[in-house]
Design an enzyme around this catalytic site. Structure first.
Site: not given
Ligand code: NAP
Length: 387
Positions: A179, A59, A61, A86, A317
């Site tokens: 497209s 992490h 730290e 944490c 969609l």
């Protein structure tokens, strides 16, 4: 406010800004963990820094403490961290304990971590050891940076980014359904970068049949050599009945790139079996799109939990993701590319079809957060305005 307090607040914001900058470097690598940065400051000078570089790795730290010539240098330092440290054993030991052991005297935190195993526990551990704590410095910026993580943890849904390329007159295809391409090569490089950091790419069967897309990230360096993307997105195709052709690019590459087909239980069983042996995962459980997104956030069929998903359309969609009421809208962010063409034509579609919203008052509202110019294209990035 006394002059000293203003100076202190400015100094805190300055170092937290740097920690946020570091945190952002983990984008595409850290998820499903949050992006976190940490800066260690002593006597007004930065003595160390680090960020969470990849899921499963140390992490922020710990990275910052490891960047010091000696761990003893951390004694009496201030740690600036973009998220509450944490306090639980996950893939790595607790960071609050690492800061306590390093004897820092103050920890400045941008925001508390709502993850149930932390959620204030890191703050308590630091406080219980007499460490001075300041929470909330650049909180809005930290929340914006980790909005996808926060959405997954708090709502059980991934952050959903809709991307489309449209003409100046707002069409995503000609009246004949063509497209490719509306936007230019530079824009497409940015689309590949986005594909390279998301966990899933969604498309409808209409797009599969019209464009035969690959829906993968193809990144190259300045010499045109292929680069490894930070992650490979699962491809999620939606249909209520039609199946992809056997020779489509999606089917031909389904053994290399995880490809899921969400379809009806009534499709031809022999063709479905053929597609499954070709590598597609056919899911005929008739989930709503929201149901599928929830499964993604949890980890679809044993895959890692999805933090960011991207919708590459097409307009039918997209309509399913917008719904007809603001609370139905599943889209958090839009990347709209505007290409330098006009198509016209009453039947040439815009980015979203369906029956549309019922009135202006219920239109989902977005905030413009970025405009870029790529040759003659414009990219507009919008984020959903929180209710
Ligand atoms: N410019 C752009 O950025 C862009 C991007 C993508 C596509 N396009 C263009 O858009 C056109 C295709 O449009 P389209 O609207 O037909 O494409 P689409 O939205 O990709 O596909 C529509 C199909 O997806 C399935 N579908 C949609 N919503 C669903 C839901 N809620 N649950 C299950 N299945 C669902 C249905 O398949 P079944 O009918 O099989 O049931 C539906 O007919 C093409 O011309 C393409 O080139 C442009």
């Amino acid at each position: 406010m006394p002059a000293n307090t203003v100076v202190d607040a400015n100094r805190d914001r300055h170092w937290m800004q740097r920690a946020l900058q570091l945190a952002a470097s983990g984008e595409g690598y850290a998820e499903p963990n949050p992006m976190v940065g940490c800066v260690l400051v002593k006597d007004g000078h930065r003595i160390g820094e680090g960020y969470h570089k990849r899921f499963g790795g140390p992490h922020a730290e710990v990275e910052a403490l490891r960047s010091l010539p000696s761990i003893a240098d951390a004694e009496s330092a201030t740690a600036y961290v973009t998220l509450e440290p944490c306090c639980h054993f996950g893939k790595t030991p607790p960071c609050s304990q690492a800061l306590i052991d390093a004897k820092v005297s103050r920890v400045v935190i941008a925001m508390q971590d709502p993850f149930p195993k932390v959620d204030g526990g890191g703050l308590k551990a630091l406080r219980d050891h007499g460490i001075e704590i300041t929470v909330g410095v650049l909180r809005d910026e930290a929340e914006q940076l980790n909005a996808p993580y926060l959405k997954r943890v708090q709502k059980g849904l991934p952050w959903t980014i809709a991307k489309w390329a449209m003409t100046i007159d707002g069409r995503v295809a000609t009246v004949d359904g063509e497209s490719q391409w509306i936007s230019g090569p530079q824009s497409r490089v940015h689309v590949h970068r986005l594909r390279a950091r998301v966990d899933a790419i969604l498309a409808g069967m209409g797009t599969v049949l019209a464009d035969d897309p690959m829906l993968n990230a193809r990144l190259v360096d300045d010499d045109g050599k292929p680069l490894t993307p930070p992650r490979v997105a699962n491809r999620l195709i939606f249909s209520r009945g039609r199946l992809p052709p056997r020779d489509s690019k999606l089917v031909c590459t389904a053994k290399e790139i995880p490809t899921f087909l969400f379809t009806s239980p009534f499709v031809d069983p022999d063709e479905r079996a053929w597609l499954e042996q070709a590598g597609l995962v056919c899911d005929a459980e008739n989930d709503s799109i929201e149901g599928v997104l929830r499964k993604c956030a949890d980890g679809l069929h044993g895959h890692r939990p999805a933090t960011n998903v991207m919708v590459e359309g097409g307009p039918n969609l997209m309509a399913s993701l917008i719904g007809s009421q603001p609370e139905d809208c599943l889209i958090d962010e839009i990347h709209a590319y505007l290409g330098p063409k006009i198509f016209g034509g009453a039947t040439a579609p815009g980015p979203i079809l369906g029956s549309g919203i019922e009135s202006l008052a219920v239109a989902p509202q977005f905030r413009l957060i970025m405009i870029d110019k790529f040759d003659d294209d414009a990219r507009l990035i919008y984020r959903r305005q929180s209710e």
